[in-house]
Design a protein around this motif. Structure first.
Motif, mmCIF file in Angstrom:
data_model
loop_
_atom_site.group_PDB
_atom_site.id
_atom_site.type_symbol
_atom_site.label_atom_id
_atom_site.label_comp_id
_atom_site.label_asym_id
_atom_site.label_seq_id
_atom_site.Cartn_x
_atom_site.Cartn_y
_atom_site.Cartn_z
ATOM 1 N N GLU A 147 -37.110 54.893 -61.587
ATOM 2 C CA GLU A 147 -36.794 56.028 -62.460
ATOM 3 C C GLU A 147 -35.392 55.805 -63.023
ATOM 4 O OE1 GLU A 147 -38.936 58.327 -63.309
ATOM 5 O OE2 GLU A 147 -40.463 57.657 -61.896
ATOM 6 N N LEU A 148 -35.272 55.865 -64.331
ATOM 7 C CA LEU A 148 -33.994 55.605 -64.984
ATOM 8 C C LEU A 148 -33.127 56.856 -65.000
ATOM 9 C CD1 LEU A 148 -35.256 53.488 -68.013
ATOM 10 C CD2 LEU A 148 -34.334 52.669 -65.831
ATOM 11 N N SER A 149 -31.856 56.698 -64.688
ATOM 12 C CA SER A 149 -30.928 57.828 -64.758
ATOM 13 C C SER A 149 -30.548 58.116 -66.210
ATOM 14 C CB SER A 149 -29.682 57.547 -63.923
ATOM 15 O OG SER A 149 -29.029 56.375 -64.384
ATOM 16 N N ALA A 150 -30.697 57.107 -67.066
ATOM 17 C CA ALA A 150 -30.395 57.271 -68.493
ATOM 18 C C ALA A 150 -31.553 56.695 -69.314
ATOM 19 C CB ALA A 150 -29.089 56.572 -68.836
ATOM 20 N N PRO A 151 -32.586 57.513 -69.598
ATOM 21 C CA PRO A 151 -33.703 57.027 -70.415
ATOM 22 C C PRO A 151 -33.222 56.553 -71.785
ATOM 23 C CG PRO A 151 -34.227 59.131 -69.409
ATOM 24 C CD PRO A 151 -32.762 58.897 -69.180
ATOM 25 N N PHE A 152 -34.025 55.702 -72.419
ATOM 26 C CA PHE A 152 -33.679 55.192 -73.744
ATOM 27 C C PHE A 152 -34.911 55.208 -74.628
ATOM 28 C CE2 PHE A 152 -34.971 51.583 -71.218
ATOM 29 C CZ PHE A 152 -35.748 50.818 -72.072
ATOM 30 N N GLU A 153 -34.681 55.134 -75.924
ATOM 31 C CA GLU A 153 -35.787 55.158 -76.869
ATOM 32 C C GLU A 153 -36.192 53.738 -77.229
ATOM 33 O OE1 GLU A 153 -36.983 57.021 -81.220
ATOM 34 O OE2 GLU A 153 -35.152 57.694 -80.212
ATOM 35 N N GLU A 208 -40.613 55.884 -78.566
ATOM 36 C CA GLU A 208 -41.062 56.377 -77.256
ATOM 37 C C GLU A 208 -39.872 56.419 -76.305
ATOM 38 O OE1 GLU A 208 -43.888 54.840 -73.551
ATOM 39 O OE2 GLU A 208 -43.774 53.660 -75.368
ATOM 40 N N MET A 209 -39.741 57.506 -75.547
ATOM 41 C CA MET A 209 -38.684 57.598 -74.547
ATOM 42 C C MET A 209 -39.139 56.874 -73.280
ATOM 43 S SD MET A 209 -35.983 58.902 -75.713
ATOM 44 C CE MET A 209 -35.038 59.079 -74.223
ATOM 45 N N ILE A 210 -38.370 55.888 -72.891
ATOM 46 C CA ILE A 210 -38.645 55.132 -71.669
ATOM 47 C C ILE A 210 -37.833 55.780 -70.553
ATOM 48 C CG2 ILE A 210 -38.555 52.874 -70.541
ATOM 49 C CD1 ILE A 210 -40.511 53.003 -72.947
ATOM 50 N N LYS A 211 -38.530 56.376 -69.593
ATOM 51 C CA LYS A 211 -37.886 57.092 -68.498
ATOM 52 C C LYS A 211 -37.955 56.335 -67.177
ATOM 53 C CE LYS A 211 -38.961 61.473 -70.652
ATOM 54 N NZ LYS A 211 -39.676 62.739 -70.560
ATOM 55 N N SER A 212 -38.788 55.296 -67.145
ATOM 56 C CA SER A 212 -38.940 54.515 -65.919
ATOM 57 C C SER A 212 -39.364 53.094 -66.275
ATOM 58 C CB SER A 212 -39.968 55.157 -64.993
ATOM 59 O OG SER A 212 -41.240 55.179 -65.609
ATOM 60 N N ILE A 213 -39.155 52.201 -65.343
ATOM 61 C CA ILE A 213 -39.586 50.812 -65.495
ATOM 62 C C ILE A 213 -40.499 50.494 -64.322
ATOM 63 C CG2 ILE A 213 -38.848 48.397 -65.500
ATOM 64 C CD1 ILE A 213 -36.266 49.290 -66.855
ATOM 65 N N ARG A 214 -41.675 49.980 -64.635
ATOM 66 C CA ARG A 214 -42.665 49.638 -63.612
ATOM 67 C C ARG A 214 -42.578 48.144 -63.325
ATOM 68 N NH1 ARG A 214 -48.750 49.397 -64.468
ATOM 69 N NH2 ARG A 214 -48.090 49.710 -66.608
ATOM 70 N N LEU A 215 -42.558 47.800 -62.046
ATOM 71 C CA LEU A 215 -42.523 46.401 -61.617
ATOM 72 C C LEU A 215 -43.713 46.130 -60.710
ATOM 73 C CD1 LEU A 215 -39.137 47.359 -61.146
ATOM 74 C CD2 LEU A 215 -39.197 44.939 -61.634
ATOM 75 N N ARG A 216 -44.374 45.020 -60.938
ATOM 76 C CA ARG A 216 -45.477 44.627 -60.061
ATOM 77 C C ARG A 216 -44.926 43.778 -58.915
ATOM 78 N NH1 ARG A 216 -46.522 39.330 -60.278
ATOM 79 N NH2 ARG A 216 -46.029 38.180 -62.177
ATOM 80 N N GLU A 217 -45.677 43.735 -57.851
ATOM 81 C CA GLU A 217 -45.311 42.902 -56.706
ATOM 82 C C GLU A 217 -45.412 41.428 -57.089
ATOM 83 O OE1 GLU A 217 -46.799 42.225 -52.094
ATOM 84 O OE2 GLU A 217 -47.909 43.540 -53.419
ATOM 85 N N PRO A 218 -44.453 40.597 -56.649
ATOM 86 C CA PRO A 218 -44.564 39.156 -56.922
ATOM 87 C C PRO A 218 -45.802 38.565 -56.246
ATOM 88 C CG PRO A 218 -42.366 39.712 -56.132
ATOM 89 C CD PRO A 218 -43.215 40.925 -55.943
ATOM 90 N N THR A 219 -46.357 37.554 -56.878
ATOM 91 C CA THR A 219 -47.499 36.840 -56.305
ATOM 92 C C THR A 219 -47.005 35.585 -55.588
ATOM 93 O OG1 THR A 219 -47.802 35.465 -58.256
ATOM 94 C CG2 THR A 219 -48.986 37.589 -58.212
ATOM 95 N N GLY A 220 -47.916 34.937 -54.891
ATOM 96 C CA GLY A 220 -47.588 33.654 -54.280
ATOM 97 C C GLY A 220 -47.150 32.635 -55.323
ATOM 98 N N ALA A 221 -47.810 32.642 -56.477
ATOM 99 C CA ALA A 221 -47.434 31.714 -57.551
ATOM 100 C C ALA A 221 -46.008 31.982 -58.019
ATOM 101 C CB ALA A 221 -48.410 31.832 -58.723
ATOM 102 N N ASP A 264 -28.737 51.639 -63.477
ATOM 103 C CA ASP A 264 -30.187 51.428 -63.526
ATOM 104 C C ASP A 264 -30.528 49.952 -63.343
ATOM 105 O OD1 ASP A 264 -30.893 54.111 -63.786
ATOM 106 O OD2 ASP A 264 -30.732 54.060 -65.961
ATOM 107 N N ALA A 265 -29.700 49.055 -63.867
ATOM 108 C CA ALA A 265 -29.938 47.624 -63.683
ATOM 109 C C ALA A 265 -29.867 47.261 -62.199
ATOM 110 C CB ALA A 265 -28.932 46.801 -64.481
ATOM 111 N N LYS A 266 -28.919 47.869 -61.480
ATOM 112 C CA LYS A 266 -28.821 47.610 -60.043
ATOM 113 C C LYS A 266 -30.052 48.133 -59.307
ATOM 114 C CE LYS A 266 -24.853 47.491 -57.899
ATOM 115 N NZ LYS A 266 -24.721 46.089 -57.592
ATOM 116 N N LYS A 267 -30.621 49.257 -59.775
ATOM 117 C CA LYS A 267 -31.855 49.768 -59.167
ATOM 118 C C LYS A 267 -33.007 48.777 -59.367
ATOM 119 C CE LYS A 267 -31.259 54.431 -60.591
ATOM 120 N NZ LYS A 267 -31.906 55.652 -61.066
#
Length: 108
Positions: free
Chosen positions: A7-13, A17-30, A82-85
């Motif tokens: 969840e971003l403390s400072a959303p951006f456009e 579209e307002m981006i309020k969060s960044i979704r990250l997937r789990e790393p794979t073995g590859a 947010d980058a540190k998060k």
């Protein structure tokens, strides 16, 4: 595979579209075998342990793990906090994997 939301403390456009969060997937073995570990536990000459983070590797994981068509371009749009998060979330996937393996190996 799991995903984590930052969840971003400072959303951006972004394209209207307002981006309020960044979704990250789990790393794979590859991902792991292609990029390697994002950090390493080291020991100094006095026996003190410390962790070294590989910033370039973490950045490559961000390129792969951010679930959005623009990928890690988002990193140019967010502030330091947010980058540190995002960075801590990426490292957290690896901490979680180690803990899961430790629990499995200690179970009788």
């Amino acid at each position: 595979m799991s995903e984590k939301i930052v969840e971003l403390s400072a959303p951006f456009e972004w394209h209207g579209e307002m981006i309020k969060s960044i979704r990250l997937r789990e790393p794979t073995g590859a991902d792991l075998f292609d990029l390697g570990e994002p950090s390493q536990l080291c020991r100094s000459s006095d026996g003190t342990y410390y962790e070294t983070e590989f910033v370039n590797v973490i950045k490559q994981y961000a390129d792969r793990l951010i679930v959005h068509e623009s990928g890690s371009f988002f990193l140019k749009q967010i502030g330091l906090a947010d980058a540190k998060k995002v960075k801590e979330t990426i490292l957290g996937f690896f901490i979680d994997a180690v803990q899961a393996n430790t629990r499995k190996s200690s179970t009788p």
